[in-house]
Design a protein around this motif. Structure first.
Motif, PDB file in Angstrom:
ATOM      1  N   GLY A 138      14.277 -13.387  -3.849  1.00 13.21           N
ATOM      2  CA  GLY A 138      13.371 -12.364  -3.559  1.00 13.21           C
ATOM      3  C   GLY A 138      13.532 -10.905  -4.178  1.00 13.21           C
ATOM      4  O   GLY A 138      12.903  -9.961  -3.947  1.00 13.21           O
ATOM      5  N   GLU A 139      14.651 -11.131  -5.391  1.00 13.85           N
ATOM      6  CA  GLU A 139      14.841  -9.690  -6.028  1.00 13.85           C
ATOM      7  C   GLU A 139      14.992  -9.941  -7.501  1.00 13.85           C
ATOM      8  O   GLU A 139      15.771  -8.997  -8.256  1.00 13.85           O
TER       9      GLU A 139
ATOM     10  N   ILE B 123       2.595   1.149 -10.774  1.00 10.22           N
ATOM     11  CA  ILE B 123       3.143  -0.164 -10.842  1.00 10.22           C
ATOM     12  C   ILE B 123       2.954  -0.795 -12.502  1.00 10.22           C
ATOM     13  O   ILE B 123       1.976  -0.389 -12.957  1.00 10.22           O
ATOM     14  N   ALA B 124       4.143  -0.943 -13.292  1.00 12.29           N
ATOM     15  CA  ALA B 124       3.984  -1.441 -14.570  1.00 12.29           C
ATOM     16  C   ALA B 124       4.398  -2.868 -14.361  1.00 12.29           C
ATOM     17  O   ALA B 124       3.505  -3.835 -14.158  1.00 12.29           O
TER      18      ALA B 124
ATOM     19  N   PHE C 268      -2.508  -8.716  -6.377  1.00 10.83           N
ATOM     20  CA  PHE C 268      -3.702  -8.143  -7.108  1.00 10.83           C
ATOM     21  C   PHE C 268      -3.735  -7.926  -8.601  1.00 10.83           C
ATOM     22  O   PHE C 268      -4.295  -7.914  -9.237  1.00 10.83           O
ATOM     23  N   GLN C 269      -1.994  -7.811  -8.871  1.00  8.63           N
ATOM     24  CA  GLN C 269      -1.912  -7.822 -10.254  1.00  8.63           C
ATOM     25  C   GLN C 269      -2.317  -9.057 -11.083  1.00  8.63           C
ATOM     26  O   GLN C 269      -2.707  -9.037 -12.301  1.00  8.63           O
TER      27      GLN C 269
ATOM     28  N   GLU D 206      -3.134  -6.266   0.354  1.00  8.31           N
ATOM     29  CA  GLU D 206      -2.885  -5.538  -0.746  1.00  8.31           C
ATOM     30  C   GLU D 206      -1.125  -5.633  -0.856  1.00  8.31           C
ATOM     31  O   GLU D 206      -0.921  -5.120  -2.088  1.00  8.31           O
ATOM     32  N   ASP D 207      -0.519  -5.843   0.040  1.00 10.07           N
ATOM     33  CA  ASP D 207       0.859  -5.884  -0.045  1.00 10.07           C
ATOM     34  C   ASP D 207       1.398  -7.239  -0.261  1.00 10.07           C
ATOM     35  O   ASP D 207       2.529  -7.291  -0.386  1.00 10.07           O
TER      36      ASP D 207
ATOM     37  N   ILE E 177      -1.267   1.667  -4.696  1.00  7.27           N
ATOM     38  CA  ILE E 177      -0.410   1.331  -5.898  1.00  7.27           C
ATOM     39  C   ILE E 177      -1.619   1.142  -7.261  1.00  7.27           C
ATOM     40  O   ILE E 177      -2.782   0.520  -6.822  1.00  7.27           O
TER      41      ILE E 177
ATOM     42  N   MET F 174       8.429 -10.811  -7.912  1.00  6.53           N
ATOM     43  CA  MET F 174       8.197  -9.231  -8.493  1.00  6.53           C
ATOM     44  C   MET F 174       6.868  -9.005  -8.870  1.00  6.53           C
ATOM     45  O   MET F 174       6.719  -7.946  -9.793  1.00  6.53           O
TER      46      MET F 174
ATOM     47  N   MET G  97       6.787  -3.006   3.388  1.00  4.29           N
ATOM     48  CA  MET G  97       5.659  -2.307   2.401  1.00  4.29           C
ATOM     49  C   MET G  97       4.443  -2.294   3.198  1.00  4.29           C
ATOM     50  O   MET G  97       3.552  -3.239   3.534  1.00  4.29           O
ATOM     51  N   GLU G  98       3.880  -0.949   3.103  1.00  7.83           N
ATOM     52  CA  GLU G  98       2.564  -0.686   3.700  1.00  7.83           C
ATOM     53  C   GLU G  98       1.667  -0.116   2.706  1.00  7.83           C
ATOM     54  O   GLU G  98       1.571   1.049   2.311  1.00  7.83           O
ATOM     55  N   ILE G  99       1.135  -1.162   2.164  1.00  7.62           N
ATOM     56  CA  ILE G  99       0.031  -0.868   0.866  1.00  7.62           C
ATOM     57  C   ILE G  99      -1.345  -0.853   1.487  1.00  7.62           C
ATOM     58  O   ILE G  99      -1.772  -2.000   1.929  1.00  7.62           O
ATOM     59  N   ASN G 100      -2.271  -0.005   1.248  1.00  8.52           N
ATOM     60  CA  ASN G 100      -3.452   0.003   1.884  1.00  8.52           C
ATOM     61  C   ASN G 100      -4.666   0.051   0.757  1.00  8.52           C
ATOM     62  O   ASN G 100      -5.868  -0.592   0.868  1.00  8.52           O
ATOM     63  N   GLU G 101      -4.371   0.376  -0.482  1.00  4.61           N
ATOM     64  CA  GLU G 101      -5.244   0.245  -1.557  1.00  4.61           C
ATOM     65  C   GLU G 101      -4.530   0.077  -2.973  1.00  4.61           C
ATOM     66  O   GLU G 101      -3.560   0.597  -3.233  1.00  4.61           O
ATOM     67  N   VAL G 102      -5.129  -0.985  -3.630  1.00  2.00           N
ATOM     68  CA  VAL G 102      -4.610  -1.217  -5.008  1.00  2.00           C
ATOM     69  C   VAL G 102      -5.697  -0.941  -6.203  1.00  2.00           C
ATOM     70  O   VAL G 102      -6.797  -1.221  -5.791  1.00  2.00           O
TER      71      VAL G 102
ATOM     72  N   LYS H 189      -8.696  -7.662   0.176  1.00  2.00           N
ATOM     73  CA  LYS H 189      -9.436  -7.523  -1.243  1.00  2.00           C
ATOM     74  C   LYS H 189      -9.717  -8.853  -1.875  1.00  2.00           C
ATOM     75  O   LYS H 189      -9.017  -9.815  -1.511  1.00  2.00           O
TER      76      LYS H 189
ATOM     77  N   ILE I 226       8.935  -2.651  -6.958  1.00  2.00           N
ATOM     78  CA  ILE I 226       9.005  -3.807  -6.001  1.00  2.00           C
ATOM     79  C   ILE I 226       9.978  -4.074  -5.214  1.00  2.00           C
ATOM     80  O   ILE I 226      10.251  -3.727  -3.818  1.00  2.00           O
ATOM     81  N   ILE I 227      11.474  -4.051  -5.655  1.00  2.00           N
ATOM     82  CA  ILE I 227      12.690  -3.906  -4.941  1.00  2.00           C
ATOM     83  C   ILE I 227      12.760  -2.582  -4.116  1.00  2.00           C
ATOM     84  O   ILE I 227      12.874  -2.868  -2.851  1.00  2.00           O
TER      85      ILE I 227
ATOM     86  N   GLY J 160       7.008  -3.581 -12.459  1.00  2.00           N
ATOM     87  CA  GLY J 160       7.242  -4.002 -11.011  1.00  2.00           C
ATOM     88  C   GLY J 160       8.830  -4.342 -10.817  1.00  2.00           C
ATOM     89  O   GLY J 160       9.077  -4.511  -9.646  1.00  2.00           O
ATOM     90  N   THR J 161       9.369  -4.278 -11.827  1.00  2.00           N
ATOM     91  CA  THR J 161      10.866  -5.127 -11.661  1.00  2.00           C
ATOM     92  C   THR J 161      11.895  -4.035 -10.979  1.00  2.00           C
ATOM     93  O   THR J 161      12.736  -4.704 -10.139  1.00  2.00           O
TER      94      THR J 161
ATOM     95  N   ARG K  99      10.276  -2.962  -1.189  1.00  2.00           N
ATOM     96  CA  ARG K  99      10.539  -3.667  -0.144  1.00  2.00           C
ATOM     97  C   ARG K  99      11.669  -3.415   0.637  1.00  2.00           C
ATOM     98  O   ARG K  99      12.186  -3.502   1.898  1.00  2.00           O
ATOM     99  N   GLU K 100      12.567  -2.669  -0.178  1.00  2.00           N
ATOM    100  CA  GLU K 100      13.885  -2.195   0.674  1.00  2.00           C
ATOM    101  C   GLU K 100      13.634  -0.862   1.439  1.00  2.00           C
ATOM    102  O   GLU K 100      14.514  -0.106   1.905  1.00  2.00           O
TER     103      GLU K 100
END
Ligand SMILES: Cc1cc2nc3c(=O)[nH]c(=O)nc-3n(C[C@H](O)[C@H](O)[C@H](O)COP(=O)(O)OP(=O)(O)OC[C@H]3O[C@@H](n4cnc5c(N)ncnc54)[C@H](O)[C@@H]3O)c2cc1C
Ligand code: FES
Ligand code: FES
Lengths: 160, 288
Positions: A41-42, B29-30, A65-66, A19-20, B49, A61, B1-6, A2, B36-37, B32-33, B40-41
């Motif tokens: 990272g957290e 997502i707002a 894209f944001q 995207e990720d 997203i 965090m 994280m497998e994100i394809n579209e945002v 993107k 995102i964790i 993300g706090t 990722r976990e």
């Protein structure tokens, strides 16, 4: 893939992102602003702190894209590349830097604080850097440095 | 994280269309706090997203008739600085100010705190004490639900895949009503709440407790009300004696609920103190 446009340290960038990708990945791996560090990272350590639209955030965090259309300041955008920013100068003078890993984030948190509150109390300084962990200094010298920087910035304002 | 579209919609309707189209595969997502964790976990997954942080109407704090409305996208930094909330809503401001660190508060939103429904979510107890109502938008229109009914279990909320939390609202506090908040955390800056308590209080003309609502965080599977203790206080004067008996009752309630957990001993002892401070703040606040 993107394409997004964003402003970093006053310059416009149009970049391809995955995207990720997180903002920290975009900054470090793609654009080589390696002053932004990844610690935990957290969201706990603040080493990845950047200023986004005037407020500090942990770039680990935020998804890249944001950041579309936002204004980002990284440590590379503090000072002008030749002269040190008063905050950086004060950190050096007060011996507030040991290994240095936390320092980019510390300086940006200090900048965000002083931009909003030019003469903070020591407690307000501690609160302002409470999202930035330092394993070396014990914080006192960092607080001294930010206190000193606030005086430098005041003098600078008066001579202008 | 497998994100394809945002996506980054700027209107609530757009966000709902996207949710309706992508259903389970998508996540909002707002700040993300939390999200995102967990992405990722690998605790959660989403290939799409939808970022709601550019939707302006979610970021407002307003007064409509005798209700105060806080948009789901309002950050805790914004709550702390909100002119409309100063003084009378210090209980809410204290809760917001106690979240994480400056960086976390700059990103973390009220809506994210509610929808994530962690037992340790700090903004949920004061909203429960205020008997807050949520406004939710979906493809079939708008619905309202009490916060108390919305949170169904630890991390579980009554929200469909194609719905979005728009705002949370509560009745304005009157002169004889007050809200108090108190939290005991491990480390000041990044403490995820170990115990937090919020108390809503209404005082009658003869200085007795007309109504009380107590809500705790981190003392159960999610933020919850303490009705037994509330009922004890109703109609009684608020003296050091009744407060002592009331906090003893709370200790028993907590003890029964947490039985068998390693933290039970510490929590049932600590909760009395945390509650007493929150109650005293509510008493003070009801005089404003
Ligand atoms: C270091 C650290 C410290 C923290 N300290 C605290 C603390 O002290 N107290 C505390 O309470 N929390 C704390 N948290 C947790 C977190 O910051 C909060 O829960 C925060 O309010 C989440 O908001 P968000 O906007 O970041 O949510 P996100 O991560 O963006 O979203 C959380 C969840 O809610 C959903 N969601 C978000 N907005 C909406 C909406 N409008 N409609 C429908 N669904 C929605 C998302 O899909 C996701 O599932 C901490 C987190 C970190 C990383
Ligand atoms: S690396 Fe982002 S907060 Fe630690
Ligand atoms: S100077 Fe080493 S972590 Fe702060």
């Amino acid at each position: 893939m993107k394409k997004i446009a964003l402003n970093i340290n006053g310059e416009e960038y149009v970049v391809d992102i995955n995207e990720d990708m997180r903002l920290i990945d975009l900054l470090r791996d793609k654009l080589h602003f390696t002053g932004t560090k990844e610690g935990c990272g957290e969201g706990e350590c603040g080493a990845c702190t950047v200023i986004m639209d005037g407020e500090t955030v942990n770039s680990c965090m935020v998804l890249a894209f944001q950041a579309e259309g936002r204004e980002i300041i990284t440590i590379e955008g503090v000072g002008n590349g030749e002269a040190l920013h008063p905050i950086q100068k004060a950190f050096l003078e007060e011996g507030a830097v040991q290994c240095g890993f936390c320092i980019p984030g510390m300086v940006l948190s200090a900048k965000a604080l002083l931009d909003k509150k030019p003469a903070p109390t020591r407690n307000e300084i501690r609160e302002g850097i409470s999202g930035n962990l330092c394993r070396c200094t014990g914080y006192n010298k960092i607080v001294d440095a930010i206190d000193k920087a606030s005086k430098y910035l005041k003098e600078e304002g008066e001579t202008k | 994280m497998e994100i394809n579209e945002v996506f980054k919609p700027s209107k609530v309707e757009e966000a709902i269309k996207l949710l309706d189209h992508y259903q389970e595969t998508s996540k909002i997502i707002a700040g993300g706090t939390d999200l995102i964790i967990s992405l990722r976990e690998g605790k959660e997954s989403a290939s799409v997203i939808i970022d709601i942080s550019s939707i302006k109407e979610l970021k407002e704090i307003t007064k409509r008739e005798d209700w105060i409305e806080i948009g789901a996208g309002v950050t805790f930094t914004k709550v702390v600085n909100a002119t409309m909330l100063q003084e009378k809503y210090k209980g809410l401001i204290d809760a917001a100010a106690s979240v994480g660190s400056p960086q976390i508060r700059n990103a973390a939103t009220v809506g994210g705190n509610i929808c994530n429904a962690s037992p340790a979510a700090d903004f949920i107890p004061p909203l429960l004490a205020l008997e807050a109502v949520l406004v939710i938008a979906g493809s079939n229109g708008i619905r309202e639900i009490k916060l108390n009914d919305f949170i169904t279990d630890k991390g579980k909320v009554a929200l469909s895949k194609n719905e979005l939390l728009v705002k949370v609202k509560f009745k304005e506090l009157k002169r004889n009503q007050g809200l108090g908040f108190n939290k005991l955390g491990l480390r000041k800056a990044l403490a995820i709440s170990r115990i937090c308590t919020s108390v809503y209080l209404e005082i009658s003309e003869d200085s007795k407790c007309r109504d009380m609502r107590i809500a705790n965080g981190s003392l159960g599977r999610h933020g919850l009300r303490e009705k037994v203790v509330e009922n004890y206080f109703k109609g009684k004067p608020l003296t050091s004696e009744t407060i002592e008996i009331g906090s003893q009752l709370l200790e028993e309630e907590v003890n029964n609920r947490l039985q068998g957990r390693s933290s039970a001993e510490f929590k049932r002892e600590a909760v009395k103190g945390v509650f007493t401070v929150a109650l005293n703040k509510a008493i003070e606040n009801s005089r404003l």
